[in-house]
Design a protein around this motif. Sequence first.
Motif, mmCIF file in Angstrom:
data_model
loop_
_atom_site.group_PDB
_atom_site.id
_atom_site.type_symbol
_atom_site.label_atom_id
_atom_site.label_comp_id
_atom_site.label_asym_id
_atom_site.label_seq_id
_atom_site.Cartn_x
_atom_site.Cartn_y
_atom_site.Cartn_z
ATOM 1 N N GLY B 34 27.935 4.576 -2.937
ATOM 2 C CA GLY B 34 27.725 5.075 -4.282
ATOM 3 C C GLY B 34 26.811 4.098 -5.007
ATOM 4 N N LEU B 35 25.685 4.591 -5.520
ATOM 5 C CA LEU B 35 24.728 3.725 -6.226
ATOM 6 C C LEU B 35 24.813 3.975 -7.729
ATOM 7 N N THR B 36 24.504 2.938 -8.494
ATOM 8 C CA THR B 36 24.645 3.003 -9.947
ATOM 9 C C THR B 36 23.409 2.389 -10.604
ATOM 10 N N GLY B 37 23.427 2.341 -11.931
ATOM 11 C CA GLY B 37 22.268 1.863 -12.672
ATOM 12 C C GLY B 37 22.210 0.360 -12.862
ATOM 13 N N ASN B 43 23.023 -6.452 -13.229
ATOM 14 C CA ASN B 43 23.508 -6.002 -14.538
ATOM 15 C C ASN B 43 23.148 -4.538 -14.764
ATOM 16 N N LEU B 44 24.020 -3.856 -15.478
ATOM 17 C CA LEU B 44 23.775 -2.458 -15.791
ATOM 18 C C LEU B 44 22.574 -2.365 -16.744
ATOM 19 N N PRO B 51 18.384 5.989 -18.640
ATOM 20 C CA PRO B 51 17.945 4.853 -17.817
ATOM 21 C C PRO B 51 18.875 4.560 -16.644
ATOM 22 N N GLN B 52 20.173 4.761 -16.845
ATOM 23 C CA GLN B 52 21.108 4.524 -15.723
ATOM 24 C C GLN B 52 20.833 5.512 -14.586
ATOM 25 N N ALA B 53 20.624 6.773 -14.937
ATOM 26 C CA ALA B 53 20.366 7.784 -13.907
ATOM 27 C C ALA B 53 19.046 7.493 -13.202
#
Lengths: 128, 264
Positions: B34-37, B43-44, B51-53
Amino acid sequence: MPFSTIATPEAKPVANYKMATRMEGGRLLYISGQVAWDAGGNLVGKGDVRAQARQAFENLRGVLQAAGGDVQNLMKITTYITAIENFPAVAEARTAVFSGELPASTLIVVKALFHPDFLIEVEGVAAV
Amino acid sequence: MDRREVLAERPVEKGRGFMPGVSVNPSRVLFTAGLTGRDAAGNLVAGGMAPQAQRTFERLQAILERAGARFDDVVKQLVYVTDLDAYNAVGRAERAKVFGPTRAASTGLVVRRLADPAMLIEVEMVVDLQGAPQGKPLLEKFNAENHPGDFYQGVIVNGGRLLYLAGQVANNPDGSVAGVGDWKRQAEKVYENIGHILKAAGATPGSAVKETTWVLDIESWRRNAPPVRRAFYNGDYPASTLVEIPGLARPEFLVEIEVIAAVA
């Protein structure tokens, strides 16, 4: 079926499902999470988890049939519901569709699905 | 490489960017974590869902490229969000940008919390890869970027047979629940059960390709489970996703873990 079932006395299922399945041939089919849409794209059973569960499992079967298989081709399903109180009704609808033993299975209570009216979503992986 | 889109088509599915089903001849398959922003420093990224997407799909693209694949090759995606309104408003468009006309099988879930409380979206993918598996090791585990986590960002299965485990909970063979209210004991029991099943299937913990961990409380899981998990995998980790949700099949269950593995 192009898959086999794994069982061990040391780790048993807590209900009527298989602990694991191993693909032995055929094509790998990933099925999107199915919700209670009818063929026209209308929600069936707003507020009625029993009706939604029936429709979602029928839709799952529909995708399998379109791929040349049926529910017995499923290696794994994941059922997402929005309230644990709805589990008995979902289990009943699920048993009606599968008639025998379920494939490997996971049940998760999520915060919500992708529309506030959806009460159940079920996805699957099959060997067809 | 032989992708077939399964059209049990319903009008409502048209234009929504996904297919009811996608089948492939599973000669080489990539499973992503699972990848995230998160940015390069871990750091997020600031600015919320859009921007996260964008960052999430940028990182997924790097993983796909590392495996020689593109978004066209994605078979299945699972999108976890914590804010559905924000996803519908701006997140969905970021997804559409990278996929173009290609449609994968898809599931979308609204969960209670992701790894970081400010995280709004996490995406994982199953990808059909080109090339024959002959001559390659069964599993190729890799990272596309440096990260401190106990997981790989991508795992390629070269041939072999995929093994799908039911979600594992802390149940004893007699049906009773082990470690009621005890996170560490439940973690031990769940991995013990996973170990038994893998063994019965001719696999080992290192055979695990993808792991999805569903917990009722991420902080409690992090305080108790990492040593148990590390001892189980002994460095040979799968790609993984950790998600907080409000409930499991029984109120006593604190955690449920799903594993996909592969054997020769």
